[in-house]
Scaffold this active site. Structure first.
Site, PDB file in Angstrom:
ATOM      1  CG  HIS A  49      -1.869  -1.138   1.215  1.00 27.21           C
ATOM      2  ND1 HIS A  49      -1.793  -2.208   2.316  1.00 27.21           N
ATOM      3  CD2 HIS A  49      -2.748  -1.358   0.451  1.00 27.21           C
ATOM      4  CE1 HIS A  49      -2.778  -2.938   1.943  1.00 27.21           C
ATOM      5  NE2 HIS A  49      -3.541  -2.634   1.061  1.00 27.21           N
ATOM      6  CG  ASP A  52       1.957  -1.229   3.412  1.00 28.51           C
ATOM      7  OD1 ASP A  52       1.416  -1.384   4.706  1.00 28.51           O
ATOM      8  OD2 ASP A  52       1.163  -1.911   2.795  1.00 28.51           O
ATOM      9  CD  GLU A 208      -8.399 -11.569  -1.587  1.00 29.43           C
ATOM     10  OE1 GLU A 208      -7.695 -10.774  -1.691  1.00 29.43           O
ATOM     11  OE2 GLU A 208      -8.731 -12.242  -0.645  1.00 29.43           O
ATOM     12  CG  HIS A 211     -11.905 -10.329  -3.202  1.00 31.47           C
ATOM     13  ND1 HIS A 211     -11.159  -9.317  -3.595  1.00 31.47           N
ATOM     14  CD2 HIS A 211     -11.712 -10.633  -1.849  1.00 31.47           C
ATOM     15  CE1 HIS A 211     -10.400  -8.955  -2.457  1.00 31.47           C
ATOM     16  NE2 HIS A 211     -10.628  -9.407  -1.427  1.00 31.47           N
ATOM     17  CG  ASP A 246     -11.839 -11.386   2.528  1.00 30.62           C
ATOM     18  OD1 ASP A 246     -11.508 -12.492   2.250  1.00 30.62           O
ATOM     19  OD2 ASP A 246     -11.366 -10.464   1.988  1.00 30.62           O
ATOM     20  CG  ASP A 248      -7.916 -12.772   3.243  1.00 27.22           C
ATOM     21  OD1 ASP A 248      -8.554 -12.807   2.399  1.00 27.22           O
ATOM     22  OD2 ASP A 248      -7.679 -11.408   3.966  1.00 27.22           O
TER      23      ASP A 248
HETATM   24  C1  3MF Z   1      -9.189  -6.855   0.966  1.00 27.11           C
HETATM   25  C2  3MF Z   1      -7.926  -7.142   0.140  1.00 27.11           C
HETATM   26  C3  3MF Z   1      -7.045  -6.191   0.412  1.00 27.11           C
HETATM   27  C4  3MF Z   1      -6.199  -6.000  -0.766  1.00 27.11           C
HETATM   28  C5  3MF Z   1      -4.962  -5.036  -0.868  1.00 27.11           C
HETATM   29  C6  3MF Z   1      -4.215  -4.602  -1.929  1.00 27.11           C
HETATM   30  C7  3MF Z   1      -5.834  -5.674   2.589  1.00 27.11           C
HETATM   31  O1  3MF Z   1     -10.010  -7.841   0.817  1.00 27.11           O
HETATM   32  O2  3MF Z   1      -7.932  -8.196  -0.520  1.00 27.11           O
HETATM   33  O3  3MF Z   1      -6.066  -6.557   1.518  1.00 27.11           O
HETATM   34  O4  3MF Z   1      -5.658  -7.315  -1.364  1.00 27.11           O
HETATM   35  O5  3MF Z   1      -5.377  -3.886  -0.484  1.00 27.11           O
HETATM   36  O6  3MF Z   1      -4.936  -3.968  -2.933  1.00 27.11           O
HETATM   37 MG    MG Z   2      -6.392  -9.013  -1.686  1.00 27.94          MG
END
Ligand code: 3MF
Ligand code: MG
Length: 339
Positions: A49, A52, A208, A211, A246, A248
């Protein structure tokens, strides 16, 4: 074929375990400390980001110096920066979204901050800008004009494409969370918008897995469609147990067959973008194990590459021709069980 993949993740993927209901359970590591873990874990590059790299409120001169220092940290570790993503979801001026906010000054903030992210990308040495449009959506449909919102997102993309004639925009679409409903909720929506952009060649997507699953779609089919458009420029591989928040989860940890199909599609298409692993450690994970989910996800990906490369293509062709999908399914399941 022995193509090699480049693996990446973001500093946020080594996390404290804080969630909406409880505080951190692991120490917060400095980014420089996290960067030292990458090579040890088998990773090649870093997803970032804007903040970051340097705090978002720094002026031009301080930013230039800060980015140079960060770049040196990357160089010293032998890591490359994959992309910069403007973090448009934490600042008070992004409460109502960035590009689609109803307030003109909030929209201006989002655009200025995104242009600054492009400048940071230039200084650090990457041409890829990822837009996860976190708050571009609504909690109630009446809050914004959805037609105008689509135009505002396109205008923002065009502003960035104009700001720098070399950068590429990658939309990372997600159907919900934090919003009840996001605008452009799937990669397909963003792709359609790319063709309306000022320079469609520089507009593509990052997909992703979680997603796609949250949108009720299959990640491998989403990726295949985007590969066909030659617009799959990055991925965030992970896993997701049904339609909830979400998660992950580690790649392949919920549905190994879905993960296999993802890898198989990338292999067949000679996908040459980075393999980003947007995975989160469980909150129960002890500090000494807080990078295992990254190492494990990469290992699972590579094991699935081996499986994909060992698939008997002629047999699959024959089973498809015979419409014997029962046999095809057993073949795939046995492959995944190590036969
Ligand atoms: C949220 C995400 C994000 C993006 C990140 C990079 C924080 O569901 O997936 O993770 O991946 O902002 O674009
Ligand atoms: Mg992501």
């Amino acid at each position: 074929m022995s193509r090699t993949y480049r693996f990446t993740f973001g500093p946020w993927n080594i996390s404290t375990g804080a969630d909406p209901f409880g505080p951190p359970v692991r120490p917060d590591l400095a980014t420089a400390v996290k960067l030292r873990e990458y090579k040890k874990l088998g990773f090649d590059g870093v997803q970032l980001h804007d903040d970051d790299v340097v705090p978002a409120d720094w002026g031009a001169e301080q930013t230039r110096k800060g980015v140079a220092e960060f770049k040196k940290l990357l160089d010293d570790e032998g890591l490359f920066p994959e992309f910069i993503a403007p973090r448009l979801w934490e600042h008070p001026q992004t409460v109502d979204g960035g590009y689609t906010a109803n307030s003109e000054s909030d929209r201006r903030y989002a655009l200025d901050r995104s242009k600054r992210a492009v400048d940071i990308a230039n200084m650090i040495g990457t041409r890829d800008i990822v837009l996860w449009l976190a708050r571009e959506g609504t909690y109630i449909r009446e809050a914004k004009d959805p037609i105008l919102a689509s135009q505002r997102i396109l205008d923002a993309v065009n502003t960035l494409l104009d700001h720098d004639k070399n950068i590429r925009i990658l939309g990372e679409m997600k159907p919900n969370e934090p919003m009840d409903q996001a605008y452009l909720p799937t990669p397909g929506h963003f792709l359609a918008m790319c063709y309306k952009a000022g320079d469609p060649k520089r507009c593509g997507v990052l997909i992703e897995s979680a997603h796609s699953i949250l949108a009720g779609l299959d990640p491998s089919d989403d990726m295949a469609y985007t590969l066909w458009h030659e617009k799959l420029w990055s991925v965030h591989l992970n896993d997701q147990n049904g339609l909830k928040y979400d998660q992950d989860k580690s790649f392949g940890s919920v549905d190994l067959r879905r993960a296999f199909n993802t890898v198989w599609v990338l292999e067949r298409a000679n996908y040459d973008g980075c393999v980003g692993l947007d995975v989160k450690a469980m909150r129960t994970t002890k500090p000494e194990n807080q990078t295992k989910h990254l190492k494990n996800s990469r290992a699972i990906f590579l094991r699935l590459v081996e499986v994909a490369r060992s698939v008997d293509a002629a047999l699959i062709d024959r089973l498809r021709a015979e419409r014997d999908y029962e046999a095809l399914e057993l073949y795939v399941l046995e492959k995944l069980m190590g036969k």
